[in-house]
Scaffold this motif. Sequence first.
Motif, PDB file in Angstrom:
ATOM      1  N   ILE A   1     -16.309 -12.650  -2.206  1.00 50.32           N
ATOM      2  CA  ILE A   1     -15.162 -12.778  -1.317  1.00 50.32           C
ATOM      3  C   ILE A   1     -14.416 -14.023  -1.765  1.00 50.32           C
ATOM      4  CG2 ILE A   1     -14.411 -13.129   1.057  1.00 50.32           C
ATOM      5  CD1 ILE A   1     -16.993 -11.665   1.889  1.00 50.32           C
TER       6      ILE A   1
ATOM      7  N   GLN B   1      -9.116 -14.332   0.442  1.00 48.25           N
ATOM      8  CA  GLN B   1      -9.432 -13.097   1.169  1.00 48.25           C
ATOM      9  C   GLN B   1     -10.261 -13.375   2.423  1.00 48.25           C
ATOM     10  OE1 GLN B   1     -11.493 -11.031  -1.950  1.00 48.25           O
ATOM     11  NE2 GLN B   1      -9.657  -9.888  -2.541  1.00 48.25           N
ATOM     12  N   ARG B   2     -10.658 -14.638   2.632  1.00 51.99           N
ATOM     13  CA  ARG B   2     -11.474 -14.970   3.801  1.00 51.99           C
ATOM     14  C   ARG B   2     -10.637 -14.921   5.070  1.00 51.99           C
ATOM     15  NH1 ARG B   2     -14.955 -19.997   1.458  1.00 51.99           N
ATOM     16  NH2 ARG B   2     -16.253 -18.713   0.124  1.00 51.99           N
TER      17      ARG B   2
ATOM     18  N   ASP C   1     -18.861  -9.889   5.553  1.00 48.67           N
ATOM     19  CA  ASP C   1     -18.161 -11.076   5.056  1.00 48.67           C
ATOM     20  C   ASP C   1     -18.465 -12.334   5.863  1.00 48.67           C
ATOM     21  OD1 ASP C   1     -16.635  -9.928   7.182  1.00 48.67           O
ATOM     22  OD2 ASP C   1     -14.903 -11.103   6.559  1.00 48.67           O
TER      23      ASP C   1
ATOM     24  N   GLU D   1     -12.383 -20.888   7.206  1.00 44.35           N
ATOM     25  CA  GLU D   1     -12.260 -20.341   5.856  1.00 44.35           C
ATOM     26  C   GLU D   1     -12.522 -21.369   4.764  1.00 44.35           C
ATOM     27  OE1 GLU D   1      -8.096 -21.569   7.182  1.00 44.35           O
ATOM     28  OE2 GLU D   1      -9.840 -20.629   8.099  1.00 44.35           O
TER      29      GLU D   1
END
Length: 87
Positions: free
Chosen positions: A15, A19-20, A51, A65
Amino acid sequence: RTVRWNENLICPSPIFPDQRRKGWFNKRGDQLWTNKGTYKTPEPGMEYPLDLEDYPEHGEGWMNEHGVRIDMNHRLVPKVPLRSALK
């Protein structure tokens, strides 16, 4: 040593930082909304997404994030120092 190939192996996709999920989350998928502790729970059946597997457990704290962790009282949780390769 030998390595046996198995067709059932699945390589996890990384990830990437962009994209977090943005914001403060826990492992269950709850998102912290206010400084008073109000949070939004995930939709039924969407708990514990893959995720968020490295995030704090429900009731332990939150992570954003950038990998910054806070406890339930919104105090910064220091990162565990990396072990030195040198002895």
